[in-house]
Design an enzyme around this catalytic site. Structure first.
Site, PDB file in Angstrom:
ATOM      1  N   ASP A 204     122.485  41.037 103.514  1.00  0.00           N
ATOM      2  CA  ASP A 204     122.326  40.767 102.082  1.00  0.00           C
ATOM      3  C   ASP A 204     123.634  40.252 101.466  1.00  0.00           C
ATOM      4  OD1 ASP A 204     120.691  41.202  99.560  1.00  0.00           O
ATOM      5  OD2 ASP A 204     122.440  42.429  99.083  1.00  0.00           O
ATOM      6  N   GLU A 273     122.126  35.943 104.224  1.00  0.00           N
ATOM      7  CA  GLU A 273     121.716  35.338 102.956  1.00  0.00           C
ATOM      8  C   GLU A 273     122.906  34.573 102.373  1.00  0.00           C
ATOM      9  OE1 GLU A 273     120.009  36.523  98.539  1.00  0.00           O
ATOM     10  OE2 GLU A 273     121.515  37.781  99.489  1.00  0.00           O
TER      11      GLU A 273
HETATM   12  C1  NOJ Z   1     120.048  39.581  97.214  1.00  0.00           C
HETATM   13  C2  NOJ Z   1     118.720  40.238  97.266  1.00  0.00           C
HETATM   14  O1  NOJ Z   1     117.796  39.351  97.837  1.00  0.00           O
HETATM   15  C3  NOJ Z   1     118.362  40.625  95.840  1.00  0.00           C
HETATM   16  O2  NOJ Z   1     117.042  41.078  95.755  1.00  0.00           O
HETATM   17  C4  NOJ Z   1     119.328  41.656  95.370  1.00  0.00           C
HETATM   18  O3  NOJ Z   1     119.087  41.953  93.998  1.00  0.00           O
HETATM   19  C5  NOJ Z   1     120.767  41.172  95.525  1.00  0.00           C
HETATM   20  N1  NOJ Z   1     121.012  40.542  96.781  1.00  0.00           N
HETATM   21  C6  NOJ Z   1     121.724  42.342  95.406  1.00  0.00           C
HETATM   22  O4  NOJ Z   1     121.650  43.115  96.574  1.00  0.00           O
END
Ligand code: NOJ
Length: 555
Positions: A204, A273
């Site tokens: 993440d 991500e």
């Molecule tokens: C990316 C995640 O996909 C999202 O849902 C989240 O709010 C943020 N990162 C913070 O972890």
């Protein structure tokens, strides 16, 4: 069959993203959980995907529904327990499915014992595990860095007289990845789950892991393409270029170290991500990440010219050996059917599942599910609660999965228990039950395409050549030999006639009623929004002739 050789499964497979709170309520409290996932493993396996990506299932106060972790080696009670998690992994493996866990290393919850300790004094053992700075002389925050959820990303802690940094909510303090103890502890977290059989991690917010040590101000967005540098920032009002808060020079080294943890185990992977410029995403795919997640399809205007340009730009940017990935939807963005319209969903899914690279399918997209608007009384997402009514909330794309046609809660959970997000009255129309035996349904289309991906090596491994950049249709070829497959997608609401020199046959169509199927022909007429896979035995000559032919207007 999909190759299951070490290090290969994620290259050839397809990922299915399970947003656990919304997938299946297995314990009857209105909130999705691991028991629910366990109950639906047969469904996932039958789709024909290779891996499940589970959203966070850790202990959490749930302010960001699991992306605020208060215990990295505990399963949150609302999600289940470790024994259930282990059963999910075992059950998945028995069905030939891999399990990839969301891993949230950028920040903890403010409830995490590390942060509780950091708050206790400037000298506490965990103080430097987070990012603390003195106020400016006027008492204000150290710089202009903005939170992804709006407002400053610095919060003042009165008792110890310093600000701490949070890329997201104040309740999600960012970890200090320059501190070796943080690295050690977070790598141990990875080992904990790898020891329990997980096949990898979706990392993440990985592009934000390291921040500028000199705390330089971020430039504001100029409204141009540079905005890509902060990600499309779907859930924020702040248009700031993340020049000093993302993709810092230390990032590739850190990713390599993170990857090294997985290398002590056989056959594990990392996907990250990243909301960065496409070229930068492509580059990071060869620097510690097995898959650098590519979200660009979500933001590209849905016409053949823009799509063709994107596709070519991406493959041209990929360094040798790095692996392509395509994401069409996720829990942060409006659903596919709502972004581009229901009629375009079959074509879009055909694109996702036949482009070169690993596709990531978001739960519910295989049903063509649209967003489900949530009124202010039922809003749950922090992005909505912090900026109500601006359309930044992510609840609509997190609607509980409709499994059955009739029951009040569509089979997501017991009828007499309120679900955590409302299930609209129209949900049953999209349900698995209403689609699974209908050959013309979106669900059948997804299963057929995933099965074709398994059957035809060229769809997994073959080269890709874009043959047309017409606004109303897109034609590309996978492979370049005898086994080449052409993919033609009609993006318009009019017939599109595509002529070929010599004979070609329709292998598959998104439209069940196509009558030209299996008939060798030198021209096909794609119905409005139809997508087709075609074969021909003419090799390269076939392809270049098609390039000329597809630019003819429909008669
Ligand atoms: C990316 C995640 O996909 C999202 O849902 C989240 O709010 C943020 N990162 C913070 O972890």
């Amino acid at each position: 069959m999909t190759t299951q050789e070490p290090g290969q499964w994620w290259r050839e497979g397809a990922f299915y993203q399970v947003y656990v709170p919304s997938f299946q309520d297995g314990d009857g409290d209105g909130f999705g959980d691991l028991r629910g996932v366990e109950q639906r493993l047969d469904y996932i396996a039958a789709l024909g995907v290779t891996a499940i990506w589970l959203s966070p299932i850790y202990a959490s106060p749930l302010l960001d529904f699991g992306y605020d972790v208060s215990g990295y080696t505990e399963v949150g009670a609302v999600f289940g327990d470790l024994a259930t998690f282990e059963r999910v992994v075992r059950g998945a493996h028995e069905r030939g499915l891999r399990v990839v866990l969301d891993y949230v290393p950028q920040h903890t919850s403010s409830e995490h014992p590390w942060f509780r300790d950091a708050l206790s004094s400037r000298d506490s053992a965990h103080r430097d595990w987070y990012l603390w700075h003195d106020p400016k002389p006027d008492g204000g925050p150290p710089n202009n860095w903005a939170s992804a959820f709006g407002g400053s990303s610095w919060t003042f802690h009165e008792p110890t007289g310093q600000y701490y940094y949070h890329a997201h909510l104040p309740e999600q303090p960012s970890l200090n990845w320059r501190n070796p103890d943080v690295k050690q502890a977070m790598f141990d977290v990875m080992r904990f789950w790898l020891d329990r059989g997980v096949d990898g991690f979706r990392v993440d917010a990985v592009w934000r892991l390291i921040k500028d040590a000199l705390l330089r101000d971020n430039p504001m967005d100029d409204g141009g393409e540079s905005f890509e540098i902060g990600g499309a920032a779907a859930h924020t009002t702040v248009r700031q270029i993340q020049k000093y808060t993302a993709d810092q020079p230390e990032l590739p080294g850190l990713l390599t170290a993170m990857h090294a943890v997985t290398e002590d185990y056989a056959d594990r992977m990392l996907m990250g991500e990243l909301h960065l410029k496409l070229e930068r995403v492509a580059a990071l795919g060869s620097r510690g990440l097995d898959i650098a997640m590519n979200f660009s399809l979500i933001d590209t205007p849905w016409n053949g010219v823009d799509l063709a340009e994107l596709i070519q730009r991406y493959y041209a940017a990929l360094p040798a050996g790095s692996h392509p990935n395509w994401v069409l939807s996720n829990h942060d963005r409006s659903r596919l059917a709502s972004r581009i319209g229901r009629k375009r969903v079959p074509g879009a899914l055909t694109l996702l599942l036949t482009l070169k690279g690993t596709p990531t399918l978001y739960y519910g997209d295989e049903l063509g599910l649209p967003d489900s608007p949530v009124d202010s009384e039922h809003a749950r997402d922090c992005a909505e609660l912090r900026a109500p009514g601006l359309g930044l909330g992510r609840d609509p794309q997190r609607m509980p999965m409709p499994w059955q046609e009739k029951p009040a809660h569509a089979g997501f959970g017991p009828d007499d228990v309120e679900t955590w997000l409302p299930i609209p009255s129209w949900a049953g129309e999209f349900s698995v039950e209403s689609q699974e035996f209908d050959p013309g349904s979106v669900l059948s289309l997804v299963k057929e395409l995933l099965s074709l991906r398994k059957e035809l090596a060229v769809l997994r491994e073959g080269s890709i050549t874009v043959l047309s950049a017409h606004p109303d249709h897109l034609v590309y070829r996978r492979g370049d030999g005898e086994d080449a497959v052409l993919i033609a997608v009609n993006l318009s609401d009019r017939d599109q006639r595509i002529a070929f020199p010599g004979s070609t046959s329709t292998l598959w169509s998104s439209h069940a009623t196509v009558d030209e199927r299996d008939q060798p022909t030198d021209a096909v007429t794609l119905a409005p929004f139809e997508a087709r896979l075609l074969t021909g035995s003419q090799g390269n000559g076939f392809a270049s002739a098609v390039q000329r032919a597809v630019h003819r207007r429909p008669e």
